[in-house]
Design a protein around this motif. Structure first.
Motif, PDB file in Angstrom:
ATOM      1  N   ALA A 310       0.841  -1.206   0.000  1.00 48.05           N
ATOM      2  CA  ALA A 310       0.000   0.000   0.000  1.00 48.05           C
ATOM      3  C   ALA A 310       0.871   1.250   0.000  1.00 48.05           C
ATOM      4  O   ALA A 310       0.561   2.251  -0.656  1.00 48.05           O
ATOM      5  CB  ALA A 310      -0.927  -0.009   1.214  1.00 48.05           C
ATOM      6  N   VAL A 313       2.106   1.982  -3.509  1.00 52.20           N
ATOM      7  CA  VAL A 313       1.071   2.683  -4.283  1.00 52.20           C
ATOM      8  C   VAL A 313       1.077   4.165  -3.912  1.00 52.20           C
ATOM      9  O   VAL A 313       1.022   5.049  -4.779  1.00 52.20           O
ATOM     10  CB  VAL A 313      -0.320   2.066  -4.029  1.00 52.20           C
ATOM     11  CG1 VAL A 313      -1.402   2.901  -4.715  1.00 52.20           C
ATOM     12  CG2 VAL A 313      -0.376   0.625  -4.528  1.00 52.20           C
ATOM     13  N   VAL A 412      -5.045   2.045   0.904  1.00 53.05           N
ATOM     14  CA  VAL A 412      -4.809   2.814  -0.324  1.00 53.05           C
ATOM     15  C   VAL A 412      -5.800   3.964  -0.420  1.00 53.05           C
ATOM     16  O   VAL A 412      -5.451   5.077  -0.845  1.00 53.05           O
ATOM     17  CB  VAL A 412      -4.883   1.899  -1.559  1.00 53.05           C
ATOM     18  CG1 VAL A 412      -4.846   2.716  -2.849  1.00 53.05           C
ATOM     19  CG2 VAL A 412      -3.734   0.893  -1.548  1.00 53.05           C
ATOM     20  N   THR A 416      -4.531   7.767  -0.465  1.00 53.04           N
ATOM     21  CA  THR A 416      -4.888   8.610  -1.611  1.00 53.04           C
ATOM     22  C   THR A 416      -5.507   9.921  -1.139  1.00 53.04           C
ATOM     23  O   THR A 416      -5.184  11.008  -1.656  1.00 53.04           O
ATOM     24  CB  THR A 416      -5.859   7.866  -2.541  1.00 53.04           C
ATOM     25  OG1 THR A 416      -5.257   6.645  -2.980  1.00 53.04           O
ATOM     26  CG2 THR A 416      -6.221   8.713  -3.756  1.00 53.04           C
TER      27      THR A 416
END
Length: 612
Positions: A310, A313, A412, A416
């Motif tokens: 994660a 990402v 994630v 984000t």
């Protein structure tokens, strides 16, 4: 890792403790045991294997008791067997202990106790601790709680312990350092456990024990002391956890249930933080530290396993949107390489449980060097949540399956949002793009639902590849960490060797492995790397590799080129990992089930890794 359950009160302790141990089976273990105190004295029963094996061992025995404790052990010191299983007696069998963690200086303590004539039945550090406590109590002629306090001042390492004494059927003593322990407070009864799952059936009022604290329950009263003998006032909290959340709810496995819960867990991780129509984004847990995040010179992300993926990402997303350099580190390596950390650095620590020992150690190191520490974890009141300056909970709900699924997508999602908030504060994202991405995030749960509708098709593909002994997963850009995560899921639960690679790296070595027996999973979505990934697929097919492609809906080109296609809805490139990982989770689950694996409790693995 390991599970603790203990009870004192008016109820029958044994069935309550056994039910609690079953609720903790998800943590990973290789043996189980209970200690009960009744008219026959302090009795310990333990067995290698599962709780069900222990129940068979208990059949026909007098188990009446209103005080008891149980443990599921994940072996560290000594092989998994009946003798090394917990609980452990003291030398004179008047005390018993259950212990999570590792006593690092146990060998020196054991050597000194042997010189005094004490003998040991097991190979464990835990038996050394209870013998040490007994030795102090006998030689100092002090109370048991004082002996526990004095012993813990001498030990080095991590622990969560519960101690019972044959001399007092109303008393349990517990302590923690670096390993979680929660106390449930009922009416004239108390419960102890590694987490709240065994407790919530009986009470939602809990006390989270802090590091270096000792809890004493005696005669229906709870007292908490620090290791320096200062009494503190217990802080009682209400657990917001429903019993249904930790039950299978009609699914064959917790993992499958949690895969299908992702539309809700992703939505819950955005709830109250995103109002897409207004272009509104607010992370309350970061409000007072947003300037430090936006103005940081560098972000260092630390995690282990799925949490590390994660973080990878997030590296792409933070650098793309907020233009802040990011490094992603294994927490287990971070503390041992004398990392360069400066005061304007921000460290983001990711952990599902909030108790990961390596991540906690890395946090303490970074804090000592003056960095601002953010936490991203799933468990309210966990050690990481308390150790960090600020952070955000993922709100994924309990994850019982050892292989993380909804934890990954929730992490994630939150990362984000953090990147978007930093970009907005820093001014590196236009208002129109921010609104677009928030609107697309709002649509993610429905798109995940659509991918889940492909479960039957994925099951058919899985059936074809149950024979495989190796898999390669390929992805580029933000889908490269997804390839790593897909490979990890397959390894964890099916025991098939699998590796994830950046697709362009295939020709720098792994391409030598490709033949007609090598399944290759390629994430080939319509994004900025699409044409390059298509070229990589052609390289695989030229060597007779069998390709399973994750493609964007409506792709007319790839189906003729690959062996199998799994379509996912179109989504902005930044948000692709939230969608592209779903079919990989289902594929791993189906292959594991078809191979007869214990999907929720894969061998050798533990859900919460609370030792180094």
């Amino acid at each position: 890792m390991c599970g603790i359950v203990a009870y004192v009160g008016p109820r029958e302790a044994c069935p309550l403790v056994l039910k609690g141990l079953k609720r903790l089976e998800y943590r990973g273990y290789d043996s189980a045991g209970v200690a009960l105190l009744n008219g026959e004295g302090l009795k310990v029963y333990k067995k290698k294997g599962k709780v069900a094996d222990l129940e068979q061992e208990l059949a026909g025995k007098d188990l009446h008791a209103t005080i008891g404790m149980g443990h599921t052990r994940w072996a560290t010191h000594g092989e998994p067997n009946d003798v090394n299983a917990h609980p452990h007696y003291s030398f004179h069998r008047g005390l018993a202990i259950i212990h999570n963690g590792i006593i690092e200086n146990y060998a020196a303590i054991k050597k000194s106790l042997i010189k005094k004539g004490r003998e040991f039945r097991s190979e464990t550090d835990s038996e050394v601790l209870i013998q040490f406590i007994e030795d102090i109590q006998e030689n100092a002629a002090c109370s048991l709680e004082e002996a526990v306090r004095l012993a813990l001042q001498e030990v080095v390492g991590a622990y969560a312990i519960v101690v019972m004494s044959e001399n007092d059927p109303t008393q349990l003593i517990a302590a923690r350092k670096g390993s979680p322990l929660v106390i449930g407070v009922g009416e004239n009864e108390f419960f102890f456990a590694s987490d709240a799952t065994p407790i919530i059936e009986y009470t939602k009022e809990v006390v989270y024990l802090n590091d270096y604290e000792i809890a004493i329950v005696r005669n229906g009263a709870l007292t908490i002391l620090t290791l320096d003998n200062t009494q503190t006032v217990p802080y009682v909290q209400t657990v917001e956890l429903e019993l249904a959340a930790i039950e299978k709810g009609g699914f064959d496995h917790f993992m499958l249930k949690e895969i299908f819960e992702q539309p809700r867990s992703i939505a819950d991780s955005m709830r109250g933080r995103v109002q897409a129509a207004e272009g509104y984004l607010q992370l309350g847990g970061l409000r007072d530290y947003m300037d430090q995040l936006a103005n940081s010179q560098r972000i260092v992300i630390i995690g282990c396993g799925t949490s590390w993926h994660a973080g990878l990402v997030a590296e792409y997303i933070f650098e793309e949107l907020a233009r802040i350099p990011v490094e992603v580190e294994y927490a287990s390596e971070f503390r041992y390489r004398n990392p360069i950390i400066k005061e304007r650095d921000v460290v983001i620590a990711i952990s599902q449980s909030g108790e990961t020992a390596d991540t906690l150690a890395a946090i303490e190191l970074a804090k000592a060097k003056g960095a601002t520490i953010f936490g991203v974890c799933n468990v309210v009141g966990s050690s990481i949540a308390r150790a960090t300056h600020a952070g955000a909970y993922t709100h994924a709900g309990p994850e019982i399956g050892v292989a993380s699924t909804k934890a990954f997508t929730a992490q994630v999602t939150v990362l984000t949002l953090m990147a978007l908030a930093a970009a907005e504060r820093k001014g590196t994202i236009s208002n129109s793009l921010l609104r677009q991405l928030l609107a697309e995030m709002d649509s993610i749960p429905a798109k995940v639902e659509k991918v889940l509708e492909s479960a039957a098709k994925i099951r058919e593909i899985a059936q074809i590849f149950t024979y495989a002994r190796n898999f390669i997963y390929l992805g580029r850009g933000m889908n490269f960490p997804v390839a790593l995560e897909g490979a990890l899921k397959l390894k964890e639960i099916s025991y098939i060797h699998a590796e994830g690679y950046p697709a362009a790296e295939m020709k720098h070595g792994p391409i030598a492995l490709i033949d007609e027996d090598m399944p290759v999973v390629v994430i080939a979505t319509k994004d900025s790397s699409y044409e390059k990934v298509v070229s990589n697929i052609q390289e695989v097919k030229a060597r007779k590799g069998r390709v399973i492609a994750i493609t964007t809906e409506g792709d007319k080109h790839l189906p003729d080129m690959v062996d199998f296609v799994i379509e996912i809805p179109k989504v902005h490139e930044v948000l692709l990992p939230l969608i592209s990982v779903i079919p990989l989770q289902i594929l791993a689950y189906d292959i594991a089930v078809m191979r007869g694996r214990n999907v929720d409790q894969p061998r050798n693995l533990a859900k919460s890794v609370t030792v180094e």
